[in-house]
Design a protein around this motif. Structure first.
Motif, short mmCIF file in Angstrom:
data_model
loop_
_atom_site.label_atom_id
_atom_site.label_comp_id
_atom_site.label_asym_id
_atom_site.label_seq_id
_atom_site.Cartn_x
_atom_site.Cartn_y
_atom_site.Cartn_z
N LYS A 33 0.13 -14.72 8.20
CA LYS A 33 0.60 -13.34 8.02
C LYS A 33 -0.58 -12.39 7.85
CE LYS A 33 5.02 -14.63 5.86
NZ LYS A 33 4.82 -16.09 5.86
N GLY A 34 -1.62 -12.86 7.16
CA GLY A 34 -2.80 -12.01 6.97
C GLY A 34 -3.51 -11.72 8.28
N GLU A 35 -3.62 -12.73 9.16
CA GLU A 35 -4.29 -12.53 10.44
C GLU A 35 -3.50 -11.56 11.31
OE1 GLU A 35 -6.80 -12.72 13.73
OE2 GLU A 35 -7.10 -13.14 11.60
N LEU A 36 -2.16 -11.69 11.36
CA LEU A 36 -1.37 -10.75 12.14
C LEU A 36 -1.52 -9.34 11.59
CD1 LEU A 36 0.62 -10.14 14.37
CD2 LEU A 36 2.49 -10.78 12.83
N ASN A 41 -3.61 -3.78 12.27
CA ASN A 41 -4.42 -2.66 11.79
C ASN A 41 -5.55 -2.33 12.75
OD1 ASN A 41 -2.89 -2.43 9.46
ND2 ASN A 41 -4.20 -3.80 8.26
N ARG A 42 -6.19 -3.38 13.29
CA ARG A 42 -7.29 -3.15 14.23
C ARG A 42 -6.79 -2.44 15.50
NH1 ARG A 42 -9.45 -7.77 13.75
NH2 ARG A 42 -8.32 -8.86 15.40
N ASP A 55 -0.14 -5.13 5.54
CA ASP A 55 -0.63 -6.27 4.76
C ASP A 55 0.37 -7.42 4.89
OD1 ASP A 55 1.53 -5.50 3.19
OD2 ASP A 55 0.29 -4.55 1.66
N THR A 56 0.09 -8.52 4.21
CA THR A 56 0.94 -9.70 4.34
C THR A 56 2.36 -9.45 3.88
OG1 THR A 56 0.16 -10.48 2.19
CG2 THR A 56 -0.99 -11.31 4.13
N SER A 57 2.53 -8.64 2.84
CA SER A 57 3.89 -8.37 2.36
C SER A 57 4.69 -7.59 3.39
CB SER A 57 3.85 -7.61 1.03
OG SER A 57 3.23 -6.35 1.18
N ARG A 61 8.17 -8.67 5.35
CA ARG A 61 9.38 -7.85 5.44
C ARG A 61 9.87 -7.73 6.89
NH1 ARG A 61 6.87 -4.77 1.27
NH2 ARG A 61 6.26 -3.06 2.64
N TRP A 62 8.92 -7.66 7.84
CA TRP A 62 9.33 -7.64 9.25
C TRP A 62 10.07 -8.93 9.59
CZ3 TRP A 62 3.78 -6.25 11.24
CH2 TRP A 62 3.49 -4.91 10.90
#
Length: 509
Positions: A33-36, A41-42, A55-57, A61-62
């Motif tokens: 989740k962090g990598e996605l 963002n990039r 962010d991961t949260s 939620r998605w």
């Protein structure tokens, strides 16, 4: 898909259901989740959407059913499409997209000369101004399915005559002014011939060295030609300039495809088809559609590829030379093979062979189809049977058909490149060496598979073709899983890692 109301921050306010489609793609991607979140963002920053901070949260939620606001659905579509090497639409991810205009979709464009010139001029200018990653980060996205096919069908529909403003200006001028206008435009017969010759030279350089080396030069030439089309021209010169524009736009698309810029390639192909229609050159339009079909085969969209090639055949059936017809039949076979339809694939292969037997008998082929030699015919038909073998679970019947054709293609390309070391179709030679390696791979023949791949890698190092590099890497990743610790395979893996390292672009795919 979760039923939610989206607030100003992209948050849902009603009861949500887990987004199973997004969850499936996410799980197969191998991303955390962090990598996605970091990738979203990039890409958002590249789009200029600096307010996006994922962010991961938020990713969680998605997955739980929250519907994000634009441009996040489009960003997710781009990221997953690049990851899997096929078109992953917003709806495929269980998301809803905002309605897009024709200009944003890049496909459903007005079929009129002045608009075509303006669109190509603007698109090529943007391409020249923006860097590689910046250009990928525009609002351009891939189209597929009905969103792609239906607008392309209008290529064959007569359109109301749009006013040719440049031609009208030329007609309204006095004789002395018309002559001066021609001098200003600089479009004498020798200069038009030079434009055509430069397009042919660009095409030869692409075949020799890949799309990465001179793509921007082709885009620059395309931009200059559209500048000329905005000046006063006579009708004959206008059609000839549109033909040059179509060829350059197709070539810019093909080079973009070769280096992995898929949405950019598709937009150039669409614009090339519009220019071919203005040139009243249906065989050239069919050629453009064949490139669009090949791109869909590459992206695993066999049905779209078949629709496009049938549209090309229908539109050019009375004007295309036998060589062009043979190329179209060969691609039809490739599409049927992708769809796992052997009888129709066999028929298309036979039609390609029969049409090619008539090539060169009094018909004057245009320069753009000159690439389709006997070696290319063997290569296309070999890949069709190779693909059938893959779909049918390593069928020995189809492998036995693919093997001799692929060997003949490799031998003919080798002769051509040996006879002309500084030219020739070096990229086609490399691709068919890889194709031969895949035949050995399906046949579980480790040593000849490694030998062909080693030879292909020597050529790949001299080319600027991400398509060749990626195909070699993917083939060898499969070989490593199939053959395990066979010495030839291990040695090839080490060499590939050392001599052909993965680029940033290929890591994103």
């Amino acid at each position: 898909m979760g039923g939610v109301t989206v607030d100003g921050n992209g948050s849902g306010t009603s009861v949500r259901r887990p987004n199973e489609r997004l969850e499936s793609w996410f799980r197969r991607s191998g991303w955390s989740k962090g990598e996605l979140a970091r990738q979203v963002n990039r890409r958002a920053r590249q789009l200029g959407a600096h307010h996006i901070s994922t962010d991961t949260s938020r990713v969680r939620r998605w997955l739980d059913g929250e519907q994000p606001r634009e441009p996040i659905p489009r960003i997710l579509s781009e990221l997953f499409s690049e990851r899997f090497g096929c078109v992953v639409g917003i709806e495929d991810l269980g998301l809803r997209s905002a309605p897009t205009s024709a200009a944003v979709s890049g496909i459903d464009l007005p079929w009129a000369g002045p608009q075509t010139v303006a669109l190509i001029n603007e698109f090529s200018r943007s391409d020249l101004m923006l860097g590689r990653r910046g250009f990928l980060g525009t609002s351009l996205t891939m189209s597929a399915g009905p969103a792609l096919i239906e607008p392309m069908q209008r290529w064959l529909v007569p359109t109301p005559g749009a006013p040719d403003t440049a031609g009208a200006r030329l007609t309204s001028l006095r004789p002395q002014e018309r002559a001066a206008g021609r001098r200003v435009a600089g479009l004498s017969e020798p200069e038009l011939s030079q434009l055509e010759a430069s397009t042919s030279q660009f095409r030869r350089w692409d075949a020799q060295a890949g799309g990465g080396l001179r793509r921007k030069a082709v885009v620059g030439q395309l931009h200059e030609v559209t500048d000329l089309l905005q000046e006063a021209q006579g009708e004959t010169v206008r059609r000839r300039l549109f033909r040059i524009t179509a060829e350059l736009s197709e070539l810019a698309g093909w080079m973009s495809y070769d280096i992995g810029l898929q949405p950019t390639a598709q937009k150039y192909f669409v614009l090339a088809l519009h220019a071919a229609k203005e040139a009243e050159d249906r065989p050239l339009g069919a050629y453009v559609l064949s490139k669009m079909s090949r791109q869909m085969i590459h992206l695993g969209r066999g049905e779209d590829a078949l629709e496009l090639i049938h549209l090309a055949q229908y539109g050019s059936r009375e004007r295309a030379t036998p060589r062009t017809q043979a190329m179209l039949y060969a691609l039809e076979a490739r599409a049927y093979a992708t769809l796992g339809q052997p009888p129709k694939c066999h028929r298309a292969v036979r039609m390609a062979e029969d049409a090619f037997a008539e090539a060169g008998r009094g018909d004057q082929d245009p320069d753009w189809i000159g690439f389709f030699s006997e070696a290319e015919l063997f290569a296309e038909n070999a890949h069709s049977y190779r693909d059938l073998a893959y779909v049918a679970g390593r069928s020995p019947t189809y492998l036995s058909r693919a093997r001799p054709l692929m060997e003949q293609a490799v031998e003919l390309f080798a002769r051509e490149c040996a006879a002309d070391p500084s030219g020739g179709h070096q990229r086609s030679y490399a691709l068919n060496l890889i194709g031969m390696a895949t035949v050995h791979l399906l046949g579980r023949e480790a040593e000849p598979c490694a030998d062909r791949a080693n030879h292909a890698m020597g050529l790949a190092r001299r080319l600027r073709s991400e398509r060749v590099n990626n195909r070699l890497r993917k083939t060898w990743a499969t070989a490593g899983r199939v053959f395990g610790q066979v010495p030839e395979v291990t040695e090839m893996t080490e060499r590939l890692t050392a001599e052909l390292p993965e680029s940033e672009a290929s890591r994103a795919v």
